[in-house]
Design an enzyme around this catalytic site. Structure first.
Site, PDB file in Angstrom:
ATOM      1  N   LYS A 130     100.964 182.888   4.981  1.00  0.00           N
ATOM      2  CA  LYS A 130      99.837 183.693   4.469  1.00  0.00           C
ATOM      3  C   LYS A 130     100.261 185.156   4.410  1.00  0.00           C
ATOM      4  O   LYS A 130     100.943 185.640   5.335  1.00  0.00           O
ATOM      5  CB  LYS A 130      98.636 183.495   5.399  1.00  0.00           C
ATOM      6  CG  LYS A 130      97.346 184.152   4.928  1.00  0.00           C
ATOM      7  CD  LYS A 130      96.203 183.792   5.875  1.00  0.00           C
ATOM      8  CE  LYS A 130      94.892 184.419   5.490  1.00  0.00           C
ATOM      9  NZ  LYS A 130      93.783 184.057   6.394  1.00  0.00           N
ATOM     10  N   SER A 141      88.857 180.698   8.874  1.00  0.00           N
ATOM     11  CA  SER A 141      89.717 180.823   7.692  1.00  0.00           C
ATOM     12  C   SER A 141      90.887 179.864   7.585  1.00  0.00           C
ATOM     13  O   SER A 141      91.551 179.833   6.556  1.00  0.00           O
ATOM     14  CB  SER A 141      90.258 182.243   7.599  1.00  0.00           C
ATOM     15  OG  SER A 141      89.303 183.039   6.985  1.00  0.00           O
ATOM     16  N   SER A 149      89.569 182.364   4.384  1.00  0.00           N
ATOM     17  CA  SER A 149      90.389 183.233   3.573  1.00  0.00           C
ATOM     18  C   SER A 149      91.812 182.690   3.323  1.00  0.00           C
ATOM     19  O   SER A 149      92.511 183.205   2.458  1.00  0.00           O
ATOM     20  CB  SER A 149      90.499 184.600   4.245  1.00  0.00           C
ATOM     21  OG  SER A 149      91.161 184.482   5.495  1.00  0.00           O
TER      22      SER A 149
HETATM   23  N1  GLN Z   1      84.963 183.735   6.419  1.00  0.00           N
HETATM   24  C1  GLN Z   1      84.969 184.475   7.638  1.00  0.00           C
HETATM   25  C2  GLN Z   1      84.861 185.953   7.350  1.00  0.00           C
HETATM   26  O1  GLN Z   1      84.690 186.278   6.226  1.00  0.00           O
HETATM   27  C3  GLN Z   1      86.188 184.156   8.418  1.00  0.00           C
HETATM   28  C4  GLN Z   1      87.386 184.884   7.957  1.00  0.00           C
HETATM   29  C5  GLN Z   1      88.596 184.538   8.761  1.00  0.00           C
HETATM   30  O2  GLN Z   1      88.576 183.615   9.569  1.00  0.00           O
HETATM   31  N2  GLN Z   1      89.647 185.308   8.546  1.00  0.00           N
HETATM   32  O3  GLN Z   1      84.954 186.767   8.201  1.00  0.00           O
END
Ligand code: GLN
Length: 479
Positions: A80, A179, A155
């Protein structure tokens, strides 16, 4: 063309050893898929094709020489793009870091490389890992390979998408509030969020430091266990890592007969928020599990309704502080201006996207004088109570199971202008992150309109082995 879709990394290793195919043959297949899928899916931000082939050649020679190599030797892994790979871009999918080259490897990357894995590229994400759809990337939205009209989740949507379409054997993602798990669920692959402190965060660009975790996204449970075993463990560069041994984990599905499974009643009561399809497939999976586990119990997580609010207060507060370092002086983008203050302002204005700015504003507000105790202080107290809720629940069961996401993948652009709807994608994942405990998302045995439903399996702190055993049992139900 190689048919590798059903092979685990252990199987591929055996085939390398018996010269049935070579690491170069495998790369040929992976790059074929990348070339076919990338123009639409946009799962990668950068790809290291030449380097990958050079490394594959070296490993091939080692196999030929009869060297005893690690299971990961010659296995392509994607990273990532918020995790540092030395000498390569680490953009976090943000304009503010569009030209930033990492001067060192993240510990997780270093460990993969030492095992002989081939890092083939950096994957696309929501800007600074803030989001649930991978649409906020400066480099364009990622699409779901199961149906490109839909989002891949986020994400770590790029990591999940490339693994799903065969553009890598495995990938690293980061999980702050879901994410790794939610995109794994949307793309029909496996995603493991380890216990906080199990895998070093050194070299992971910080979003919310008390929640951030690195973990694997893979095509099957055994691969997730293998990659996790390699990247986990104490690291002097990250004071929050724990000094507990991690052996090579080979999941054992038979262990599941010893487990009591807990289903939180609050998740069941939430019926109106859960897609009918998700509910149906989740119930079917539980019915199948009932036949093989010791028992299934309804348990309670009384503070469930506060998980999301608590998460979004804490993560925005920490993000506002962590992202203060992007000021045009030390990293990435710098707008030329007359005065220093103007330079800060312009760089940050042009460099950050809307969602990142929203979070910096929310977080700065929650931390400001006069509001600190009321917002951040209260959220911290609630976080402790949420942790206690899970600890209480684990007195009655060994494992907790929920759907990973309340819905199936949604369409591109469907939620991007409605942040609250977007935040609700994390309904089932954020509590686990606040409690710092491990969880894995594994595709359920049955599917719906070409999508699979992810099952979230949650364990006690440092019980990755138990959740992997359970995930393997669910994976086997598919066969
Ligand atoms: N979707 C969650 C957020 O927007 C989690 C993001 C993540 O785990 N990096 O914060």
């Amino acid at each position: 063309m190689l048919n590798i879709s059903d092979l685990t990394i252990f199987d591929i290793h055996k085939k390398f050893k018996s010269f049935e195919f070579t690491p170069t043959d495998l790369l040929n297949e992976i790059f074929l898929q990348i070339k076919k899928n990338e123009p639409v899916i946009k799962g990668y931000i950068s790809i290291f094709e030449d380097k990958a082939y050079q490394e594959a050649k070296v490993i091939e020679e080692q196999f030929k020489g009869g060297a005893a190599l690690h299971f990961l030797a010659g296995i392509p892994i994607a990273i990532k793009d918020n995790i540092c790979v030395e000498g390569e871009l680490t953009t976090c999918a943000s304009r503010i870091l569009y030209n930033f080259i990492s001067p060192y490897n993240a510990t997780a990357v270093k460990r993969l490389k030492e095992a002989g894995a081939i890092i083939i590229g950096k994957t696309n994400l929501d800007e600074f890992a803030m989001g649930s759809s991978s649409e906020t990337s400066y480099f364009g939205a990622v699409k779901n390979p199961l149906n490109p009209d839909y989002v891949p989740g986020g994400s770590s949507g790029g990591s999940a998408a490339v693994v799903a379409y065969g553009g890598s054997i495995g990938a690293l993602g980061s999980d702050t509030g879901g994410s790794i798990r939610q995109p794994a669920s949307f793309c029909g692959v496996v995603g493991l969020k380890p216990t906080y402190g199990r895998v070093s965060r050194y070299g992971l660009v910080a979003f919310a430091s008390s929640l951030d975790c690195i973990g694997p996204i893979t095509r099957n449970v055994c691969d997730a266990a293998l990659i996790f075993s390699v990247i986990a463990g104490y690291d002097p560069y990250d004071a929050t890592t724990v000094n507990l041994p991690v052996d090579l984990l080979v999941p054992d599905k038979n262990k599941i007969t010893e487990y009591t499974i807990g289903i939180p009643k609050e998740y069941i009561e939430l019926e109106s928020e859960i897609d009918n399809e998700v509910k149906k497939i989740f119930d079917e999976t539980i019915n199948e599990l009932k036949k093989i586990v010791r028992s299934v119990k309804i348990i309670s997580l009384p503070l469930f309704q506060y998980h999301l609010a608590c998460y979004y207060l804490i993560c925005t507060a920490e993000a506002s502080s962590n992202l203060a370092r992007y000021d045009g002086v030390r990293y990435g983008l710098r707008e030329k201006c007359e005065s220093l203050i103007e330079m800060y302002e312009k760089t940050r204005d042009i460099g950050f996207g809307r969602e990142v700015k929203r979070r910096i504003l929310l977080g700065t507000y929650a931390l400001s004088k006069g509001y600190y105790e009321e917002y951040y202080g209260t959220a911290q107290k609630v976080r402790n109570l949420i942790k206690k809720d899970f600890a209480e629940a684990f007195k009655q069961c060994d494992i907790i199971i929920t759907p990973t996401s309340p819905t199936l993948p949604f369409k591109l652009n469907e939620r991007i202008t409605n942040p609250l709807a977007m935040y609700r994608s994390d309904l089932f994942t954020t509590g686990v992150s606040l409690a710092g405990i491990p969880a894995i998302s594994v595709p359920a045995p049955s599917t719906s309109n070409g999508f699979s439903v992810g099952i979230q399996i949650i364990g006690r702190p440092f019980c990755e082995k138990e959740i992997l055993n359970c995930a393997l049992a669910i994976e086997e139900l598919r066969k």
